[in-house]
Design a protein around this motif. Sequence first.
Motif, short mmCIF file in Angstrom:
data_model
loop_
_atom_site.label_atom_id
_atom_site.label_comp_id
_atom_site.label_asym_id
_atom_site.label_seq_id
_atom_site.Cartn_x
_atom_site.Cartn_y
_atom_site.Cartn_z
N THR A 202 -61.73 -2.71 -5.71
CA THR A 202 -61.20 -1.40 -5.72
C THR A 202 -59.49 -1.38 -5.63
O THR A 202 -58.85 -1.02 -6.70
N THR A 203 -59.00 -2.69 -5.19
CA THR A 203 -57.67 -3.01 -5.22
C THR A 203 -57.36 -3.55 -6.39
O THR A 203 -56.42 -3.27 -7.07
N LYS A 204 -58.32 -4.42 -7.17
CA LYS A 204 -58.08 -4.82 -8.40
C LYS A 204 -57.97 -3.74 -9.53
O LYS A 204 -57.24 -3.98 -10.35
N ILE A 205 -58.92 -3.01 -9.42
CA ILE A 205 -59.22 -1.80 -10.53
C ILE A 205 -57.68 -0.84 -10.18
O ILE A 205 -57.06 -0.43 -11.32
N ALA A 206 -57.36 -0.74 -9.18
CA ALA A 206 -56.20 0.13 -8.79
C ALA A 206 -54.73 -0.73 -9.27
O ALA A 206 -54.16 0.23 -9.86
N ILE A 207 -54.57 -1.88 -9.23
CA ILE A 207 -53.50 -2.68 -9.78
C ILE A 207 -53.60 -2.57 -10.94
O ILE A 207 -52.63 -2.47 -11.54
N ASN A 208 -54.70 -3.06 -11.95
CA ASN A 208 -54.69 -2.70 -13.18
C ASN A 208 -54.48 -1.46 -13.74
O ASN A 208 -53.80 -1.26 -14.69
N SER A 209 -54.80 -0.35 -12.99
CA SER A 209 -54.51 1.05 -13.42
C SER A 209 -52.94 1.20 -13.30
O SER A 209 -52.67 1.99 -14.24
N ILE A 210 -52.44 1.15 -12.36
CA ILE A 210 -51.04 0.61 -12.33
C ILE A 210 -50.25 0.34 -13.24
O ILE A 210 -49.32 0.87 -13.91
N LYS A 211 -50.59 -1.17 -13.64
CA LYS A 211 -50.25 -1.69 -14.44
C LYS A 211 -49.99 -0.92 -15.91
O LYS A 211 -49.23 -1.09 -16.77
N THR A 212 -51.28 -0.72 -16.40
CA THR A 212 -51.61 -0.02 -17.62
C THR A 212 -50.91 1.47 -17.63
O THR A 212 -50.09 1.86 -18.67
N THR A 213 -50.64 2.04 -16.63
CA THR A 213 -50.06 3.36 -16.61
C THR A 213 -48.48 3.02 -16.65
O THR A 213 -47.78 3.83 -17.38
N ASN A 214 -48.26 1.97 -16.03
CA ASN A 214 -46.64 1.74 -16.33
C ASN A 214 -46.40 1.30 -17.81
O ASN A 214 -45.15 1.47 -18.35
N GLU A 215 -47.10 0.53 -18.31
CA GLU A 215 -46.98 0.11 -19.69
C GLU A 215 -46.88 1.43 -20.75
O GLU A 215 -46.30 1.37 -21.78
N ASN A 216 -47.99 2.20 -20.32
CA ASN A 216 -48.00 3.63 -21.12
C ASN A 216 -46.81 4.06 -20.82
O ASN A 216 -46.09 4.90 -21.99
N VAL A 217 -46.20 4.42 -19.76
CA VAL A 217 -44.90 5.10 -19.36
C VAL A 217 -43.68 4.32 -20.06
O VAL A 217 -42.98 5.13 -20.78
N LYS A 218 -43.72 3.10 -20.11
CA LYS A 218 -42.72 2.37 -20.73
C LYS A 218 -42.56 2.67 -22.24
O LYS A 218 -41.66 2.93 -22.92
N LYS A 219 -43.77 2.73 -23.13
CA LYS A 219 -43.95 3.05 -24.20
C LYS A 219 -43.69 4.34 -24.57
O LYS A 219 -42.83 4.63 -25.82
N ILE A 220 -44.03 5.39 -23.94
CA ILE A 220 -43.56 6.80 -23.86
C ILE A 220 -41.90 6.76 -23.96
O ILE A 220 -41.38 7.67 -24.61
N ILE A 221 -41.51 6.17 -22.92
CA ILE A 221 -40.03 6.22 -22.84
C ILE A 221 -39.21 5.71 -24.07
O ILE A 221 -38.19 6.23 -24.57
#
Length: 223
Positions: A202-221
Amino acid sequence: MEFITKLFITFIIYSFLGWCVEEFYALVITKNKTNRGFLVGPLCPVYGFTSIALILLLDNFKDNLIVLFILSIVIAAFIEYLASYILEKFLSVKLWDYSKDSKYNVKGRIALFTLIPFGILGTIAIKYVNPLIQSLINKFSLNTLYYTSIIIIVLLLIDIIFSVFIIRNTQGTGDITDEKNKEVKKHIKKTTKVVQQQLENTTKIAINSIKTTNENVKKIIKK
């Protein structure tokens, strides 16, 4: 409903006190630290059933210590014999066997040397302890006792199912408390590993989700 609820709470209290007596005996007298009784949790139902029977049948004799003492022995011996018979009949195990400790016993289920302590404990319980317990119970509202009973019943059912599962998978007769404790530790260890693995996943999934979200946010910005 009020009578049944208070009776159930009384049963639980005496089952716990009985467990404390068994633990004290095991730790101080036999020098053997172990979880006594049928259940995994800190309850010895045979003490609870015996105490309820004493309360319902002997309350009118609480001022006659001799009669109270004798009848406490009779009732406690009957319930202990019945409990041993039921466990042996339906689960094929013996939680206690007095045939090794005393020649004055009945099929190892009850023994002469245990009757006097049962009589003393029963007399003390009815004469002195039970009035205090009932006074304590009456301090709580009926709703509090009712919802507490529901929670305890759920936990007790889980404990009974788990305990029966362990005992059915425990080989041999005689006092199985040590074998039962080993099985409990084994199951707890397995459960802990499973939970730990699930937490790691669950921790690994959560970390990967956070990383993916951060990358998507950076792309949007950047856009």
